[in-house]
Design a protein around this motif. Sequence first.
Motif, PDB file in Angstrom:
ATOM      1  N   GLN A   1       0.848  -1.197   0.000  1.00  0.00           N
ATOM      2  CA  GLN A   1       0.000   0.000   0.000  1.00  0.00           C
ATOM      3  C   GLN A   1       0.884   1.248   0.000  1.00  0.00           C
ATOM      4  N   GLU A   2       0.631   2.162  -0.935  1.00  0.00           N
ATOM      5  CA  GLU A   2       1.511   3.322  -1.107  1.00  0.00           C
ATOM      6  C   GLU A   2       0.826   4.676  -1.010  1.00  0.00           C
ATOM      7  N   LYS A   3      -0.454   4.750  -1.391  1.00  0.00           N
ATOM      8  CA  LYS A   3      -1.112   6.057  -1.456  1.00  0.00           C
ATOM      9  C   LYS A   3      -2.418   6.033  -0.672  1.00  0.00           C
ATOM     10  N   LEU A   4      -2.764   7.180  -0.091  1.00  0.00           N
ATOM     11  CA  LEU A   4      -3.974   7.283   0.719  1.00  0.00           C
ATOM     12  C   LEU A   4      -4.914   8.339   0.160  1.00  0.00           C
ATOM     13  N   PHE A   5      -6.195   8.004   0.062  1.00  0.00           N
ATOM     14  CA  PHE A   5      -7.204   8.967  -0.365  1.00  0.00           C
ATOM     15  C   PHE A   5      -8.263   9.067   0.738  1.00  0.00           C
ATOM     16  N   PHE A   6      -8.531  10.293   1.187  1.00  0.00           N
ATOM     17  CA  PHE A   6      -9.410  10.480   2.358  1.00  0.00           C
ATOM     18  C   PHE A   6     -10.885  10.659   1.992  1.00  0.00           C
ATOM     19  N   SER A   7     -11.749  10.193   2.873  1.00  0.00           N
ATOM     20  CA  SER A   7     -13.162  10.596   2.841  1.00  0.00           C
ATOM     21  C   SER A   7     -13.707  10.524   4.263  1.00  0.00           C
TER      22      SER A   7
ATOM     23  N   THR B   1     -18.295   5.774   1.844  1.00  0.00           N
ATOM     24  CA  THR B   1     -17.583   6.585   0.840  1.00  0.00           C
ATOM     25  C   THR B   1     -16.205   5.983   0.538  1.00  0.00           C
ATOM     26  N   SER B   2     -15.600   5.353   1.540  1.00  0.00           N
ATOM     27  CA  SER B   2     -14.298   4.722   1.240  1.00  0.00           C
ATOM     28  C   SER B   2     -14.477   3.595   0.224  1.00  0.00           C
ATOM     29  N   VAL B   3     -15.625   2.909   0.290  1.00  0.00           N
ATOM     30  CA  VAL B   3     -15.937   1.842  -0.669  1.00  0.00           C
ATOM     31  C   VAL B   3     -16.282   2.442  -2.030  1.00  0.00           C
ATOM     32  N   GLU B   4     -17.070   3.503  -1.997  1.00  0.00           N
ATOM     33  CA  GLU B   4     -17.449   4.206  -3.229  1.00  0.00           C
ATOM     34  C   GLU B   4     -16.177   4.602  -3.999  1.00  0.00           C
ATOM     35  N   ILE B   5     -15.229   5.146  -3.278  1.00  0.00           N
ATOM     36  CA  ILE B   5     -13.963   5.596  -3.874  1.00  0.00           C
ATOM     37  C   ILE B   5     -13.178   4.405  -4.419  1.00  0.00           C
ATOM     38  N   ALA B   6     -13.143   3.320  -3.664  1.00  0.00           N
ATOM     39  CA  ALA B   6     -12.425   2.122  -4.110  1.00  0.00           C
ATOM     40  C   ALA B   6     -13.018   1.609  -5.420  1.00  0.00           C
TER      41      ALA B   6
ATOM     42  N   MET C   1      -7.497  -0.827  -0.265  1.00  0.00           N
ATOM     43  CA  MET C   1      -8.079  -1.135   1.033  1.00  0.00           C
ATOM     44  C   MET C   1      -8.982   0.004   1.504  1.00  0.00           C
ATOM     45  N   CYS C   2     -10.098  -0.374   2.155  1.00  0.00           N
ATOM     46  CA  CYS C   2     -11.045   0.606   2.692  1.00  0.00           C
ATOM     47  C   CYS C   2     -10.949   0.597   4.219  1.00  0.00           C
ATOM     48  N   LEU C   3     -10.744   1.767   4.793  1.00  0.00           N
ATOM     49  CA  LEU C   3     -10.577   1.880   6.242  1.00  0.00           C
ATOM     50  C   LEU C   3     -11.497   2.946   6.814  1.00  0.00           C
ATOM     51  N   SER C   4     -12.111   2.657   7.931  1.00  0.00           N
ATOM     52  CA  SER C   4     -12.877   3.671   8.673  1.00  0.00           C
ATOM     53  C   SER C   4     -13.115   3.112  10.070  1.00  0.00           C
TER      54      SER C   4
ATOM     55  N   ILE D   1     -10.387   6.255   4.953  1.00  0.00           N
ATOM     56  CA  ILE D   1      -9.272   6.303   4.012  1.00  0.00           C
ATOM     57  C   ILE D   1      -9.395   5.125   3.050  1.00  0.00           C
ATOM     58  N   THR D   2      -9.185   5.411   1.769  1.00  0.00           N
ATOM     59  CA  THR D   2      -9.034   4.354   0.788  1.00  0.00           C
ATOM     60  C   THR D   2      -7.560   4.351   0.407  1.00  0.00           C
TER      61      THR D   2
END
Length: 433
Positions: A101-107, A112-117, A261-264, A276-277
């Motif tokens: 895992q290298e990059k993080l995208f916030f929501s 929304t983390s799933v939506e983004i994934a 990966m989806c995290l919340s 975070i995605t």
Amino acid sequence: MSLSKRDQKHLWHPLTQHKTSGEMLAMVKGKGAYLWDEKGNKYIDAISSWYTTVYGHCNEDITRSVAEQMQSLDQVVFSGFTHAPAVELSEALIGILPYNQEKLFFSDNGSTSVEIAIKMALQYHFNQGKKRTVLVAFEEGFHGDTFGAMSVSDLSIYNGPFEEFFLEVKRISVPTGENNQAVLQQLENLIKSEAIAGFIYEPLVQGAAAMKMHDADGLCQLIRLCQEHDVITIADEVMTGFGKTGTHFASDHMLNKPDIMCLSKALTAGLLPMAITSCAQKIYDAFYDDELRKGFFHGHTYTANPLACRAALAGIKLLTSDPIKTGIKHIIASHQEFDQEIRQHPMVKQTRHCGVIYAIDLNINMSRYGDLRNQLFQFFMDRGIFLRPLGNTIYILPPYIISNDQLTIIYQAIKECLNHPILNQRDQPHSLL
Ligand SMILES: *Cc1c(COP(=O)(O)O)cnc(C)c1O
């Protein structure tokens, strides 16, 4: 007037049929493993308030860290700007995530983390000029309540009115250990016959399906098959992340790692909403281009809110600390001991555990589901324990700071329940969950 009464005037609660739900219980305080209601009753929060408050309510390390941040920077746009809490969090989180895992995208939340994934997986192929539009997901999966997340979820009680607006999704069974080869074949057939963009799964434990658990080897093989065909793998670790399965992430139990990966939930330890995605380099690279339109044009107003980032940072510090690591080990050992004690009980149909998650399926008539669920909930609340039985399943997901005495109180109440007439009553008419 009580809060519970005033609540009824203007508030609409989640996952609730207000006509039959009755009053909401007003909570006024949370500390450690406890919650207090407005009448002064105290409850052990045995499910960590939906898997969030794993270091205990109002944990002082976390509240202090957020309070300090509040004095310096509260909120700023994350498009064109950055800040220390986000940078520090990225360094700390990448340090504990699976190595790829290298990059993080916030929501802001799990959905929304799933939506983004899902959008990342679809655009990954789109950006390369490939038409891949079908997603694969597990039977009985749950991934959230927004449209993309609902599409990949399989619990129809929530999805009925919206099904005709869904993305195209194919389902495979979860690998049980015995059926691994068959499931692998199911996936292979789908990959051969459809333009599969991605495969989303809750690794090892399906929370909303009453903590249904599956086989790590079987899942690992599915991930590998996806990798061989450039099908993007998405591990929805919204529930399993941050220690629940005994490792930092459920994906740590498998050799093959997900692309996304989806995290919340426990990410901010229950203090503030954030998600975070995360993704592997190859996902990010598919968006990195001279052409603007190949970028990822998705953004939420509160992206990487500095306060939420501080809460997450403080949480990660705790997760990797000795007291919490010891706490998790202790819970796992206690669950195993308790399991030995009750698994042969005639009212127990099946038990399962993974990390701090422990679930018991009761040996009762299925037609009593809805009715029994409410009775069980009340049974435990009357004994000062907040549990949220699902169907005929009782499960525990305690905060890592729970004491031995508090754990014993929960186990004792479950044993009392197993021997209580509540489980042997005549069948009641079926009611909704
Ligand atoms: C809770 C959950 C979600 C949805 O998260 P929200 O924050 O409630 O939107 C998604 N996936 C899994 C596995 C979850 O447990």
